[in-house]
Enzyme design. Structure first.
Site, PDB file in Angstrom:
ATOM      1  N   ILE A  30      40.335  51.096  40.711  1.00 34.84           N
ATOM      2  CA  ILE A  30      40.986  49.783  40.684  1.00 34.84           C
ATOM      3  C   ILE A  30      41.242  49.326  39.243  1.00 34.84           C
ATOM      4  O   ILE A  30      42.293  48.779  38.925  1.00 34.84           O
ATOM      5  CB  ILE A  30      40.125  48.764  41.462  1.00 34.84           C
ATOM      6  N   ARG A  54      38.749  60.067  29.341  1.00 37.46           N
ATOM      7  CA  ARG A  54      39.698  59.504  30.319  1.00 37.46           C
ATOM      8  C   ARG A  54      40.439  58.298  29.734  1.00 37.46           C
ATOM      9  O   ARG A  54      41.627  58.117  29.963  1.00 37.46           O
ATOM     10  CB  ARG A  54      38.948  59.058  31.564  1.00 37.46           C
ATOM     11  N   ASP A  76      28.703  51.499  27.393  1.00 37.46           N
ATOM     12  CA  ASP A  76      27.831  51.585  28.557  1.00 37.46           C
ATOM     13  C   ASP A  76      27.379  50.154  28.868  1.00 37.46           C
ATOM     14  O   ASP A  76      26.603  49.558  28.125  1.00 37.46           O
ATOM     15  CB  ASP A  76      26.631  52.491  28.238  1.00 37.46           C
ATOM     16  N   ARG A 136      31.483  35.122  29.484  1.00 39.58           N
ATOM     17  CA  ARG A 136      31.032  34.104  28.529  1.00 39.58           C
ATOM     18  C   ARG A 136      31.601  34.374  27.138  1.00 39.58           C
ATOM     19  O   ARG A 136      32.012  33.462  26.428  1.00 39.58           O
ATOM     20  CB  ARG A 136      29.495  34.071  28.483  1.00 39.58           C
ATOM     21  N   SER A 155      35.179  41.502  42.932  1.00 34.46           N
ATOM     22  CA  SER A 155      34.012  41.346  43.788  1.00 34.46           C
ATOM     23  C   SER A 155      34.173  42.296  44.973  1.00 34.46           C
ATOM     24  O   SER A 155      34.556  43.459  44.784  1.00 34.46           O
ATOM     25  CB  SER A 155      33.886  39.875  44.212  1.00 34.46           C
ATOM     26  N   TYR A 169      23.820  45.685  46.389  1.00 35.71           N
ATOM     27  CA  TYR A 169      25.250  45.650  46.052  1.00 35.71           C
ATOM     28  C   TYR A 169      25.891  44.376  46.605  1.00 35.71           C
ATOM     29  O   TYR A 169      26.611  43.664  45.887  1.00 35.71           O
ATOM     30  CB  TYR A 169      25.947  46.892  46.617  1.00 35.71           C
ATOM     31  N   LYS A 173      27.553  41.236  44.490  1.00 37.53           N
ATOM     32  CA  LYS A 173      28.927  40.767  44.667  1.00 37.53           C
ATOM     33  C   LYS A 173      28.955  39.307  45.139  1.00 37.53           C
ATOM     34  O   LYS A 173      29.896  38.569  44.815  1.00 37.53           O
ATOM     35  CB  LYS A 173      29.684  41.688  45.625  1.00 37.53           C
TER      36      LYS A 173
END
Ligand SMILES: NC(=O)c1ccc[n+]([C@@H]2O[C@H](COP(=O)([O-])OP(=O)(O)OC[C@H]3O[C@@H](n4cnc5c(N)ncnc54)[C@H](OP(=O)(O)O)[C@@H]3O)[C@@H](O)[C@H]2O)c1
Length: 241
Positions: A30, A54, A76, A136, A155, A169, A173
């Site tokens: 995505i 990549r 990371d 932030r 999300s 998970y 989200k």
């Protein structure tokens, strides 16, 4: 290349230049889609993920195809200093981010009692802490971009309810959707668009990274709610043309 400015506003962002877009998770799926779409529309992009090979390949492809500047930042994201380090690097390069797409993420799956604590900590760091601190860090420049500014938080439909076997998970989200809703309200009147994108199952490397097929059987595909209350921001990502 950046297009030449006609007149710079007080914040130094050219009114004629589409805002620079920072996309985390740009090395696949995505996030790569967001970066490609924005570059196609003439936005310079900052590509963030761990796999620099990549990102370098994508940056070359986007620069050649769309005459934009693509900046690669290999990072990371569980590192709690990552947001500040990325921000300082872009400051030094003179790059002001007007649109932030927090897309990097991964999921763990399985009965909570069996989950690896270290992997859970990583998951919370990437899915919760990183988008919080990146938002932030960059929110002032998003606000400076005014009506051209945007915050997109990726999300999940899993954010709308507790989901056994992907409990952490889904909770991560839920945090992302909640945070986005609150920021959306706080930014009303600034012109900045704030979106929580809540995809259902999408064919990316996500399931491979999760190392489990539970997402397909138990996960966001089975979400019983496909919409959010009216008091929340839009859950449909719209990249302005
Ligand atoms: N696919 C779905 O069905 C689905 C459904 C709902 C929501 N989502 C959400 O969509 C977002 C993108 O996922 P995707 O489907 O595009 O999966 P993906 O193809 O696996 O992409 C995940 C991206 O996150 C980056 N990432 C992961 N760990 C990272 C780390 N420690 N530091 C920096 N970057 C990291 C990866 O880059 P590197 O590995 O190169 O670091 C990669 O670019 C995630 O937030 C996911 O939760 C996906």
């Amino acid at each position: 290349m950046r297009t030449t400015s006609v007149a710079d506003d007080d914040e130094g962002i050219s009114m004629s230049t589409p805002p620079t877009v920072l996309v985390t998770g740009a090395s696949s799926g995505i996030g790569k889609g967001f970066a490609t779409r924005y570059a196609r529309q003439g936005h310079d992009v900052v590509l963030v993920a761990r796999r620099a090979d990549r990102l370098d390949a994508l940056a070359a492809e986007l620069e050649n195809a769309h005459s934009v500047t693509a900046t690669v930042v290999s990072a990371d994201l569980p590192d709690p200093t990552a947001a500040e380090t990325i921000g300082e690097h872009l400051d030094r390069e003179g790059i002001e981010v007007g649109i932030l797409v927090n897309c990097a993420g991964f999921g763990t799956a399985g009965p909570f009692i069996e989950e690896d604590p270290a992997r859970l900590a990583d998951e919370i760091a990437v899915d919760v802490v990183a988008p919080t601190l990146l938002t932030r860090r960059f929110l002032p420049s998003l606000v400076a971009a005014g009506t051209r500014g945007a915050l997109i938080m990726v999300s999940s439909t899993a954010s709308h309810q507790p989901v056994p076997n992907i409990a952490v998970y889904a909770a991560c989200k839920a945090y992302v959707t909640s945070l986005t809703a609150a920021i959306w309200k706080e930014l009303s009147g600034t012109g900045v668009r704030v979106l929580a994108l809540c995809p259902g199952p999408t064919d990316t490397e996500f399931f491979e990274a999760a190392g489990s097929d539970r997402f397909k059987s138990d996960g966001s595909a089975r979400s019983t709610r496909s919409s959010t209350p009216r008091s929340r921001p839009s859950t449909v990502a719209v990249i302005p043309s």
